[in-house]
Design a protein around this motif. Structure first.
Motif: not given
Length: 339
Positions: A249-258
Motif C-alpha cells: 500500500l502506497l499513497n500519492q497526492a497532488v500539492l494543491l493551493n489552499g
C-alpha cells in the motif's frame, strides 16, 4: 485458492454508494448550505467538467464552510472557465503514447491501462479531465489486443491499472483482465492507482480481496489522498483487509493551493496514512491542465514546505516531490537543495 468472508465493517454495497453520488450542483449547494451567489459560475464549470461526489466523501465535508479542504477539491468554481497560458488539455502528452485503445506506454518497463473512464469522484484538478475516454474504451476485443501487445513487448514487467478509476469496474471484469496479465510470464507486477478506497472505502469488498489475494503477481495499490480529513476508520479497515491479502500500500497526492500546501497538513497526512498502514509515495506538483490553474503551487513554495517536512518527519514518511513532464522517461524529482 483463498476464500474470504465479508469484512465485519462492510455493511453497504459500494455500487449503490457509487450510483447515489451527487451530480447536481443545486443539490450540493442545498446539502452543504453554500452561498447561492456562487452557484451560476458552478453551473457553467459543471457543464465543462461534471460534478460528482459520493455520499461517504460528502459526509466528511463541513456544511456552510466554503473553505473546507475536501469541498475545494470537488467544487466547480468560476476560475475553471478562465483560460490561462500554459494550461492545456493534454498536459502530459498522453495522446502521443497511446498506441492502442485504452493503453498508454510512456515508460519502458511498464504500461498503463485505462480500465474505465469513470470515477467515483470528479476532482477539479484532474489532469485527465479532457482525456478522450470515448476513444479508449476497453472491450473484450481490446483485452485481446492488450495481450498481444504485452506479449510483443517483453521489456514490460509491470501493468498499471488507471482511469478514470479502475476499481469502478466489477470484480468479474477485473478478474478477467488479471487472468490475461497473469498468463504473460514477463509480467511480474500489478499496480492499481485508485481514489475509491478513500472516497468509498466499501469498495474493498470480499470479491476484490479474493481477486487480488489469489493473484501470482506482486500487487501494489496506490491510493490517492490529499488531506488527512479524507481518512477515517472505514478506510483503516479497508487498508487492513488489503494488507492481509498481501497487497503493498502506497499513497500519492497532488500539492494543491489552499488545501494541502502547508507543512502541518502534509505532516498530518503522512502520519495518518502510516496509521492505516500506507506509506507516502509521491507528492505531485500540479499538472498544468486547462481549468485547474487556481490549484497551482510554485516549485519554490513546494521546496520550502518540503524542507520543513524533512525537519519534522522520518525519511520513510516523506513523499517524494515530483513533476511529470511530457516525453521524460520517468517522474522528475524536484531538488530540495537540502544541506
Amino acid at each position: 485458492m483463498i476464500t474470504r468472508t465479508a469484512p465485519s465493517w462492510h455493511t453497504e454495497d459500494w455500487q449503490i454508494l457509487l450510483s447515489g453520488s451527487i451530480r447536481c450542483p443545486e443539490t450540493l449547494w442545498k446539502r452543504l448550505n453554500l452561498p447561492l451567489d456562487t452557484l451560476p459560475a458552478a453551473l457553467k464549470a459543471h457543464h465543462d467538467f461534471p460534478l460528482r461526489v459520493p455520499e461517504p466523501y460528502l459526509d466528511k465535508i463541513e456544511p456552510g464552510n466554503p473553505d473546507d479542504p475536501l469541498l475545494k477539491q470537488v467544487l466547480p468554481v468560476a476560475q475553471e472557465t478562465e483560460p490561462r497560458p500554459g494550461f492545456v488539455a493534454d498536459p502530459l502528452g498522453e495522446r502521443l503514447a497511446n498506441p492502442s485503445s485504452g493503453l498508454l506506454h510512456k515508460y519502458q518497463s511498464r504500461v498503463l491501462l485505462i480500465l474505465s473512464g469513470a470515477c467515483a469522484i470528479n476532482c477539479r484538478y484532474c489532469f485527465r479531465r479532457h482525456f478522450p475516454y470515448a476513444d479508449n474504451r476497453l472491450s473484450s476485443q481490446e483485452f485481446a489486443d492488450i495481450q498481444a501487445y504485452l506479449e510483443a513487448h517483453p521489456e514490460v514487467n509491470e501493468v498499471i491499472l488507471s482511469g478514470g478509476d479502475p476499481l469502478v469496474v466489477s470484480n468479474a471484469r477485473l478478474a478477467t483482465l488479471l487472468k490475461i496479465i497473469e498468463n504473460i510470464p514477463t509480467i511480474s507486477r500489478l499496480r492499481i492507482h485508485t481514489r475509491l478506497p478513500v472516497v468509498i472505502p466499501q469498495r474493498i469488498d470480499t470479491g476484490l480481496l479474493e481477486v487480488l489475494g489469489n493473484s501470482r503477481l506482486n500487487r501494489v495499490l496506490v491510493t490517492h489522498s490529499n488531506h488527512p480529513q479524507e481518512l477515517d476508520e472505514v478506510f483503516d479497515q479497508a487498508m487492513g483487509a488489503l494488507r492481509q491479502a498481501g497487497v503493498h500500500l502506497l499513497n500519492q497526492a497532488v500539492l494543491l493551493n489552499g488545501i494541502n500546501d502547508q507543512a502541518d497538513v502534509q505532516a498530518a497526512l503522512s502520519e495518518r496514512l502510516f496509521q492505516a498502514g500506507v506509506l507516502p509515495y509521491y507528492l505531485h506538483l500540479l499538472d498544468p491542465v486547462a481549468g485547474a490553474h487556481h490549484f497551482d503551487v510554485s516549485e519554490k513554495s513546494a521546496q520550502k514546505m518540503m524542507a520543513e517536512l524533512h525537519r519534522r518527519l522520518p525519511g520513510f514518511l516523506i513523499p517524494r516531490l515530483v513533476r511529470e513532464i511530457s516525453g521524460k522517461s520517468g517522474k522528475t524529482l524536484i531538488d530540495l537543495h537540502l544541506s
